[in-house]
Design a protein around this motif. Sequence first.
Motif, PDB file in Angstrom:
ATOM      1  N   LEU A 168       0.849  -1.254  -0.128  1.00 56.85           N
ATOM      2  CA  LEU A 168       0.089  -0.011  -0.017  1.00 56.85           C
ATOM      3  C   LEU A 168       0.932   1.408   0.017  1.00 56.85           C
ATOM      4  O   LEU A 168       0.687   2.375  -0.766  1.00 56.85           O
ATOM      5  CB  LEU A 168      -0.770  -0.075   1.183  1.00 56.85           C
ATOM      6  CG  LEU A 168      -1.927  -1.144   1.099  1.00 56.85           C
ATOM      7  CD1 LEU A 168      -2.943  -0.888   2.564  1.00 56.85           C
ATOM      8  CD2 LEU A 168      -2.867  -0.725   0.087  1.00 56.85           C
ATOM      9  N   GLN A 169       1.985   1.210   0.797  1.00 52.54           N
ATOM     10  CA  GLN A 169       2.829   2.287   0.652  1.00 52.54           C
ATOM     11  C   GLN A 169       3.575   2.510  -0.663  1.00 52.54           C
ATOM     12  O   GLN A 169       3.861   3.997  -1.024  1.00 52.54           O
ATOM     13  CB  GLN A 169       3.992   2.113   1.762  1.00 52.54           C
ATOM     14  CG  GLN A 169       4.374   3.436   2.063  1.00 52.54           C
ATOM     15  CD  GLN A 169       5.941   3.358   3.080  1.00 52.54           C
ATOM     16  OE1 GLN A 169       6.456   2.452   2.998  1.00 52.54           O
ATOM     17  NE2 GLN A 169       5.808   4.211   4.156  1.00 52.54           N
ATOM     18  N   THR A 170       3.877   1.561  -1.391  1.00 52.72           N
ATOM     19  CA  THR A 170       4.346   1.979  -2.649  1.00 52.72           C
ATOM     20  C   THR A 170       3.366   2.523  -3.825  1.00 52.72           C
ATOM     21  O   THR A 170       3.732   3.298  -4.602  1.00 52.72           O
ATOM     22  CB  THR A 170       4.653   0.581  -3.368  1.00 52.72           C
ATOM     23  OG1 THR A 170       3.631  -0.250  -3.656  1.00 52.72           O
ATOM     24  CG2 THR A 170       5.757  -0.149  -2.519  1.00 52.72           C
ATOM     25  N   GLN A 171       2.024   2.391  -3.404  1.00 56.04           N
ATOM     26  CA  GLN A 171       0.993   3.062  -3.933  1.00 56.04           C
ATOM     27  C   GLN A 171       0.230   4.108  -3.374  1.00 56.04           C
ATOM     28  O   GLN A 171      -0.958   4.412  -3.328  1.00 56.04           O
ATOM     29  CB  GLN A 171      -0.063   1.947  -4.360  1.00 56.04           C
ATOM     30  CG  GLN A 171       0.334   0.690  -5.134  1.00 56.04           C
ATOM     31  CD  GLN A 171       1.031   0.858  -6.519  1.00 56.04           C
ATOM     32  OE1 GLN A 171       0.571   1.764  -7.215  1.00 56.04           O
ATOM     33  NE2 GLN A 171       2.271   0.327  -6.795  1.00 56.04           N
ATOM     34  N   LYS A 172       1.061   4.655  -2.276  1.00 58.48           N
ATOM     35  CA  LYS A 172       0.516   5.816  -1.395  1.00 58.48           C
ATOM     36  C   LYS A 172      -0.330   6.713  -2.035  1.00 58.48           C
ATOM     37  O   LYS A 172      -0.052   7.404  -3.202  1.00 58.48           O
ATOM     38  CB  LYS A 172       1.663   6.530  -0.744  1.00 58.48           C
ATOM     39  CG  LYS A 172       1.207   7.461   0.282  1.00 58.48           C
ATOM     40  CD  LYS A 172       2.393   7.942   0.943  1.00 58.48           C
ATOM     41  CE  LYS A 172       3.155   8.884   0.153  1.00 58.48           C
ATOM     42  NZ  LYS A 172       4.412   9.713   0.706  1.00 58.48           N
ATOM     43  N   GLY A 173      -1.540   6.760  -1.485  1.00 56.87           N
ATOM     44  CA  GLY A 173      -2.663   7.880  -2.265  1.00 56.87           C
ATOM     45  C   GLY A 173      -3.521   7.448  -3.233  1.00 56.87           C
ATOM     46  O   GLY A 173      -4.353   8.068  -3.786  1.00 56.87           O
ATOM     47  N   VAL A 174      -3.076   6.215  -3.726  1.00 55.51           N
ATOM     48  CA  VAL A 174      -3.840   5.748  -4.953  1.00 55.51           C
ATOM     49  C   VAL A 174      -4.676   4.590  -4.448  1.00 55.51           C
ATOM     50  O   VAL A 174      -4.061   3.700  -3.792  1.00 55.51           O
ATOM     51  CB  VAL A 174      -2.812   5.198  -6.075  1.00 55.51           C
ATOM     52  CG1 VAL A 174      -3.351   4.601  -7.160  1.00 55.51           C
ATOM     53  CG2 VAL A 174      -1.954   6.401  -6.334  1.00 55.51           C
ATOM     54  N   ALA A 175      -5.921   4.745  -4.974  1.00 53.84           N
ATOM     55  CA  ALA A 175      -6.599   3.310  -4.620  1.00 53.84           C
ATOM     56  C   ALA A 175      -6.415   1.998  -5.329  1.00 53.84           C
ATOM     57  O   ALA A 175      -6.113   1.892  -6.687  1.00 53.84           O
ATOM     58  CB  ALA A 175      -8.065   3.539  -4.962  1.00 53.84           C
ATOM     59  N   LYS A 227      -6.696   2.362  -0.121  1.00 52.88           N
ATOM     60  CA  LYS A 227      -5.649   3.080  -0.249  1.00 52.88           C
ATOM     61  C   LYS A 227      -4.870   3.875   1.178  1.00 52.88           C
ATOM     62  O   LYS A 227      -5.674   3.772   2.130  1.00 52.88           O
ATOM     63  CB  LYS A 227      -5.975   4.650  -1.191  1.00 52.88           C
ATOM     64  CG  LYS A 227      -6.706   5.406  -0.482  1.00 52.88           C
ATOM     65  CD  LYS A 227      -6.965   6.870  -1.485  1.00 52.88           C
ATOM     66  CE  LYS A 227      -8.193   7.736  -0.859  1.00 52.88           C
ATOM     67  NZ  LYS A 227      -8.163   8.820  -1.582  1.00 52.88           N
ATOM     68  N   LEU A 228      -3.685   3.873   0.984  1.00 55.07           N
ATOM     69  CA  LEU A 228      -2.874   4.489   1.997  1.00 55.07           C
ATOM     70  C   LEU A 228      -2.834   6.049   2.193  1.00 55.07           C
ATOM     71  O   LEU A 228      -2.459   6.435   1.112  1.00 55.07           O
ATOM     72  CB  LEU A 228      -1.546   3.944   2.224  1.00 55.07           C
ATOM     73  CG  LEU A 228      -0.774   4.014   3.369  1.00 55.07           C
ATOM     74  CD1 LEU A 228      -1.276   3.408   4.661  1.00 55.07           C
ATOM     75  CD2 LEU A 228       0.653   3.466   3.446  1.00 55.07           C
ATOM     76  N   THR A 229      -3.144   6.449   3.005  1.00 53.81           N
ATOM     77  CA  THR A 229      -3.241   7.942   3.001  1.00 53.81           C
ATOM     78  C   THR A 229      -2.348   8.703   4.124  1.00 53.81           C
ATOM     79  O   THR A 229      -2.358   9.855   4.367  1.00 53.81           O
ATOM     80  CB  THR A 229      -4.786   8.747   3.471  1.00 53.81           C
ATOM     81  OG1 THR A 229      -5.118   8.232   4.727  1.00 53.81           O
ATOM     82  CG2 THR A 229      -5.695   7.919   2.350  1.00 53.81           C
ATOM     83  N   LEU A 230      -1.506   8.035   4.439  1.00 55.74           N
ATOM     84  CA  LEU A 230      -0.168   8.677   5.417  1.00 55.74           C
ATOM     85  C   LEU A 230       0.507   9.941   4.609  1.00 55.74           C
ATOM     86  O   LEU A 230       0.637   9.629   3.310  1.00 55.74           O
ATOM     87  CB  LEU A 230       0.731   7.771   5.785  1.00 55.74           C
ATOM     88  CG  LEU A 230       0.622   6.707   6.838  1.00 55.74           C
ATOM     89  CD1 LEU A 230       1.527   5.471   6.924  1.00 55.74           C
ATOM     90  CD2 LEU A 230       0.282   7.138   8.293  1.00 55.74           C
TER      91      LEU A 230
END
Length: 230
Positions: A168-175, A227-230
């Motif tokens: 998820l972090q490699t795709q951060k902000g992307v669903a 998606k990860l929103t950090l």
Amino acid sequence: MYNIGFVLLDDDTNEQKYIDSLNSAQLHVHPINKNEVIETNENYNGIVINEYHIQNIGLICELILSLKKKTDIFIWVISKRENKMNHIVYLQLGADGIIDPETDTEESKLLMINTFNRYSRMSLNDSEQISKSEGNTELQLRPCNFSVLMNGEEISLTKLEFKTIEFLQTQKGVAVSYEEIYKNVWENDGNDKQYRVSNLIFHLRQKIEKDAAHPNYIKTVRSKGYKLTL
């Protein structure tokens, strides 16, 4: 603390004595059956296999090959000094080291601990992924022991949970879809993909979210996935 899986190839009381001698404040050694090592390897930072009899070379080679196909886990083989040819074979197949059974177990413990510590530092310095949100939330991935550091707090994860948040972090902000998560975490085909991913996300949220029912970090994207929103 690092977890070591000690593979039992033979029923012998001396094995338990050796296991007890390896246990320490930094190493927790778990005896595991030879038939369970492949399925349970994700619970450990390293695997120790005691050759015990020279006739076990075939079985040990199979275990090393099977483990290397599934994971990058550290593997040590306990083998007598005179079995030099066996040592070369084990190392060629991917074992990380050979331990002489006559060596003081304190040396063996330090060898393992130093290996884990060095790998942990390298992961932090070279390949650790860090992301910061507007709220200054910091996430650090620690592959050595499958944990994350969030705002200075270390949180232990299972191997599957760690692989999920890593992806998820490699795709951060992307669903990303359930299918994509499943493919990257399990790396095989299977049934009930959406259920298995949802269940994994549920447990992951329980660990990293302040309020798992109202997550701030791992957001559900309707009809898509997460998606990860950090």
